[in-house]
Write a protein that holds these residues in place. Structure first.
Motif, short mmCIF file in Angstrom:
data_model
loop_
_atom_site.label_atom_id
_atom_site.label_comp_id
_atom_site.label_asym_id
_atom_site.label_seq_id
_atom_site.Cartn_x
_atom_site.Cartn_y
_atom_site.Cartn_z
N GLU A 140 0.82 -1.20 0.00
CA GLU A 140 0.00 0.00 0.00
C GLU A 140 0.87 1.26 0.00
N ARG A 141 1.95 1.24 0.73
CA ARG A 141 2.82 2.41 0.81
C ARG A 141 3.50 2.69 -0.52
N ILE A 142 3.98 1.65 -1.18
CA ILE A 142 4.64 1.84 -2.48
C ILE A 142 3.63 2.32 -3.51
N GLN A 143 2.42 1.78 -3.47
CA GLN A 143 1.38 2.23 -4.41
C GLN A 143 1.04 3.69 -4.18
N ARG A 144 0.97 4.10 -2.92
CA ARG A 144 0.71 5.51 -2.63
C ARG A 144 1.85 6.39 -3.14
N LEU A 145 3.10 5.96 -2.93
CA LEU A 145 4.23 6.73 -3.43
C LEU A 145 4.22 6.80 -4.96
N ASN A 146 3.86 5.70 -5.60
CA ASN A 146 3.79 5.68 -7.06
C ASN A 146 2.74 6.67 -7.56
N LYS A 147 1.62 6.72 -6.85
CA LYS A 147 0.57 7.68 -7.22
C LYS A 147 1.03 9.11 -7.00
N ILE A 148 1.74 9.34 -5.87
CA ILE A 148 2.27 10.67 -5.60
C ILE A 148 3.24 11.11 -6.70
N GLY A 149 4.07 10.18 -7.16
CA GLY A 149 5.03 10.50 -8.21
C GLY A 149 4.38 10.87 -9.51
N LYS A 150 3.18 10.37 -9.76
CA LYS A 150 2.46 10.67 -11.01
C LYS A 150 1.67 11.97 -10.93
N THR A 151 1.14 12.29 -9.74
CA THR A 151 0.16 13.37 -9.64
C THR A 151 0.66 14.63 -8.95
N MET A 152 1.57 14.53 -8.02
CA MET A 152 1.95 15.70 -7.23
C MET A 152 3.17 16.39 -7.83
N ASN A 153 3.17 17.71 -7.80
CA ASN A 153 4.31 18.49 -8.28
C ASN A 153 5.40 18.56 -7.20
N ASP A 154 6.63 18.81 -7.65
CA ASP A 154 7.76 18.90 -6.74
C ASP A 154 7.64 20.15 -5.89
N THR A 155 7.42 19.96 -4.59
CA THR A 155 7.30 21.09 -3.67
C THR A 155 8.55 21.25 -2.81
N GLY A 156 9.59 20.51 -3.13
CA GLY A 156 10.80 20.56 -2.32
C GLY A 156 10.82 19.54 -1.22
N LYS A 157 9.73 18.79 -1.06
CA LYS A 157 9.69 17.75 -0.04
C LYS A 157 10.42 16.51 -0.54
N VAL A 158 11.24 15.94 0.32
CA VAL A 158 12.08 14.81 -0.08
C VAL A 158 11.23 13.61 -0.49
N MET A 159 10.16 13.33 0.23
CA MET A 159 9.32 12.19 -0.11
C MET A 159 8.73 12.33 -1.51
N ILE A 160 8.29 13.54 -1.86
CA ILE A 160 7.71 13.76 -3.19
C ILE A 160 8.79 13.68 -4.25
N GLN A 161 9.97 14.22 -3.97
CA GLN A 161 11.08 14.12 -4.92
C GLN A 161 11.47 12.66 -5.16
N GLY A 162 11.49 11.87 -4.11
CA GLY A 162 11.80 10.46 -4.25
C GLY A 162 10.76 9.72 -5.07
N ALA A 163 9.48 10.04 -4.82
CA ALA A 163 8.41 9.42 -5.60
C ALA A 163 8.49 9.81 -7.07
N ARG A 164 8.82 11.08 -7.31
CA ARG A 164 8.96 11.55 -8.70
C ARG A 164 10.10 10.83 -9.41
N LEU A 165 11.26 10.68 -8.72
CA LEU A 165 12.40 9.98 -9.33
C LEU A 165 12.06 8.51 -9.56
N GLY A 166 11.33 7.90 -8.62
CA GLY A 166 10.92 6.52 -8.81
C GLY A 166 10.05 6.34 -10.04
N GLN A 167 9.14 7.29 -10.26
CA GLN A 167 8.29 7.23 -11.45
C GLN A 167 9.10 7.40 -12.73
N GLN A 168 10.12 8.26 -12.68
CA GLN A 168 10.99 8.43 -13.84
C GLN A 168 11.75 7.14 -14.17
#
Length: 616
Positions: free
Chosen positions: A523-551
């Motif tokens: 569930e946690r990885i799926q949530r991070l995967n969703k965050i990487g697809k939908t949320m913009n980079d706000t400078g938060k490390v978790m969001i940046q990590g999710a974005r890089l994972g999606q890339q």
């Protein structure tokens, strides 16, 4: 009232019995035996702390080390202030004082115990005055000086590659000792000239020239760090001075001859020479408990000395001393008996020098860890390392040959200009998509962002047989190891510890907010995967990590290619974070099982490699 008075009188009677001369004597005897047992425990298990990074073992040895010191002082005080007479009190006091200073393999628990930081300058004023000038001018070779070149060119059968040293392990013992002496200079802030670094690096390159040369290189570093451990935490440096080992030999002979004679002759003498009015303890059969305690203390002392002698004989210090003597003594090279004896000692397997494990941390598994207040509180903070929310280890992994090879290959590829992982991205032609994640504000952010991305890719692109995929093993193990260093051992990384602690605490808060209500890893990885697809980079490390994972998931190539990219990236990052001027932090960790980053730090230190800032 009658029952209360009876209880009070019984308690008073017990207290009076505890204050009698015999009770005080029994107390002294018990404490003396306890102190002897604690010191035997330290002697037997003291050297194991560098091979095991277990907090329970560290706490146990720390408690034995600390308690034994106070216990001996307290027991000696009881003997001094005793109101009774017993002729054996001076004997016990002498043995306790001998115990107090006799432990060779456990002389201090931490560097602060003897204020090494204050003593470094004085130690090195003496040590460098013979040594330092030799690095600025050519060495004057004499018969008494044994250089690496002399060991390598020794014509004795024992050190010849086609003779008794086919695997080069004996020559490498001498090489490790030589490199240890160079590494030791870092603790005095003495910088070697460039030529010295070049020579040391050529030696390491020579080791790598073999088919599995990375294994040999790390074997040499392991022994080198074991010498460094002994330098700080044991008395071997003193013992292996010209006079030191002779004194130790006399002690051993006295032990073998004197202890049996003493026990055999002492009892009859003691029975016939007891003083009038002497307080004594004896069994109902008349057997002297005082004599039994004395015999027990002497036997424990004998065991401690024998164990220490055994450790000393099979130590690397003995081996390097014998090999150097062999290299400069022609008569030894011509004696088959000496060669067999030295070979037997040098080939005796020593316990593994280090733990040889990679400790790991997984953010998406551990971010919700909450402190157990019954275990971590104001009282236990005095005895245990403080733990913060989100700090709990994953199961450690074996330090595999794949990891060592990948890191050493990265070190050898471009040692002159270390980069923050970007060189590996350029080699694999993915720098345009991914290099932004190498240019974040701090090294802590870089490590955690790539750790999150690697975890996402690991869960979203599972491998059927992970054990057969070397790139997968390298990437996942180094990702979790560097995250472990960020979480637990900040002083071994480039960022300031306070900055790293602040960033880590913010990451834990972010994770608990973004992954709220996610119970399972899936569930946690799926949530991070969703965050990487939908949320913009706000400078938060978790969001940046999710974005890089999606890339990583969006790269148009097979998963094996991405694992190759990640393996090379993490190996390069491991080398990049290794250079450090905080040599004290590495020395402190030698007494806690050692860290893989310390082995890499030793290699880059010999090469004179400095870390450059990340590319903009």
């Amino acid at each position: 009232m009658g029952a209360g008075n009876k209880t009070l009188s019984e308690a008073t009677a017990v207290i009076k019995k505890l204050r009698t001369p015999k009770a005080n004597l029994a107390k002294v005897e018990f404490l003396a035996c306890l102190a002897a047992f604690l010191l035997m425990l330290l002697t037997i298990f003291g050297s194991s702390r560098r091979r095991h990074n277990h907090q329970k073992l560290r706490v146990l040895l720390w408690a034995a080390y600390t308690f034994s010191s106070y216990l001996i002082v307290y027991t000696l005080g009881l003997m001094t202030e005793a109101s009774f007479q017993n002729d054996l009190l001076p004997v016990w006091a002498i043995f306790l004082m001998i115990f107090f200073g006799s432990s060779d393999s456990y002389s201090i628990h931490s560097l602060e115990d003897c204020e090494h930081r204050k003593n470094y300058a004085w130690q090195y004023v003496i040590k460098i005055t013979g040594e330092a000038p030799n690095y600025r001018k050519s060495l004057e070779i004499t018969d008494r000086v044994v250089t690496i070149e002399k060991v390598w060119k020794c014509q004795g059968w024992l050190l010849r590659s086609e003779g008794g040293d086919k695997d080069s392990k004996l020559k490498d013992i001498c090489l490790s000792f030589s490199l240890y002496k160079l590494l030791r200079l870092k603790f005095s802030d003495y910088s070697l000239p460039k030529q010295a670094h070049e020579k040391a690096w050529k030696l390491i390159q020579y080791l790598y020239a073999e088919g599995n040369g990375y294994e040999r290189a790390f074997r040499v570093v392991e022994l080198e760090l074991s010498f460094l451990f002994d330098y700080f935490y044991t008395k071997y440096v003193t013992i292996f001075q010209p006079l030191g080992w002779r004194i130790k030999l006399v002690e051993f002979l006295f032990l073998v001859i004197g202890v049996p004679v003493m026990i055999g002759l002492f009892y009859p003498w003691y029975n016939s020479n007891r003083s009038q009015g002497e307080v004594q303890l004896a069994t109902k059969g008349g057997l002297s408990i005082d004599f039994l305690v004395t015999a027990l203390i002497v036997l424990i002392f004998a065991c401690v000395e024998l164990v220490q002698c055994f450790f000393m004989v099979i130590s690397e210090w003995t081996k390097v001393s014998l090999l150097c003597k062999y290299a400069r003594t022609n008569s030894w090279q011509e004696s088959k008996l000496m060669e067999k004896l030295i070979g037997l000692i040098c080939r005796t397997p020593s316990p593994k020098p280090w733990e040889r494990k990679l400790h790991r941390y997984s953010l998406h598994e551990s971010y919700d860890y909450t402190l157990q207040r019954w275990l971590y509180n104001v009282l236990t903070d005095l005895f245990m390392d403080p733990i913060r929310d989100g700090q709990t280890e994953s199961a450690p992994a074996k330090l595999s040959s794949e990891v060592k090879e990948a890191v050493f290959r990265s070190l050898m590829s471009n040692p002159e200009a270390l980069q923050n992982g970007e060189a590996s991205l350029i080699r694999n032609e993915v720098e345009h998509e991914l290099s932004w994640a190498c240019k974040l504000g701090t090294q802590t952010q870089v490590i955690i962002v790539w750790h999150i991305a690697t975890s996402i890719f690991e869960q979203m692109m599972p491998i059927s047989d992970p054990s057969s995929n070397s790139n997968f093993l390298v990437a996942t193990n180094l990702s979790k190891y560097l995250a472990y260093l960020v979480t637990f051992h900040l002083k071994l990384l480039p960022d300031h510890p306070y900055d790293s602690e602040y960033i880590f605490d913010r990451i834990i808060i972010e994770a608990r907010h973004l992954l709220k209500d996610c119970k399972t890893v899936k569930e946690r990885i799926q949530r991070l995967n969703k965050i990487g697809k939908t949320m913009n980079d706000t400078g938060k490390v978790m969001i940046q990590g999710a974005r890089l994972g999606q890339q990583l998931l969006d790269v148009e190539n097979e998963p094996n290619f991405i694992w190759k990219v990640l393996a090379e990236f993490w190996a390069e990052l491991m080398v990049y974070v290794a250079p450090s001027d905080n040599a004290i932090a590495h020395a402190e960790h030698l007494a806690m099982g050692g860290e893989f980053v310390t082995h890499v730090w030793a290699l880059v230190s010999h090469a004179g490699i400095k870390r450059e800032p990340p590319l903009e």
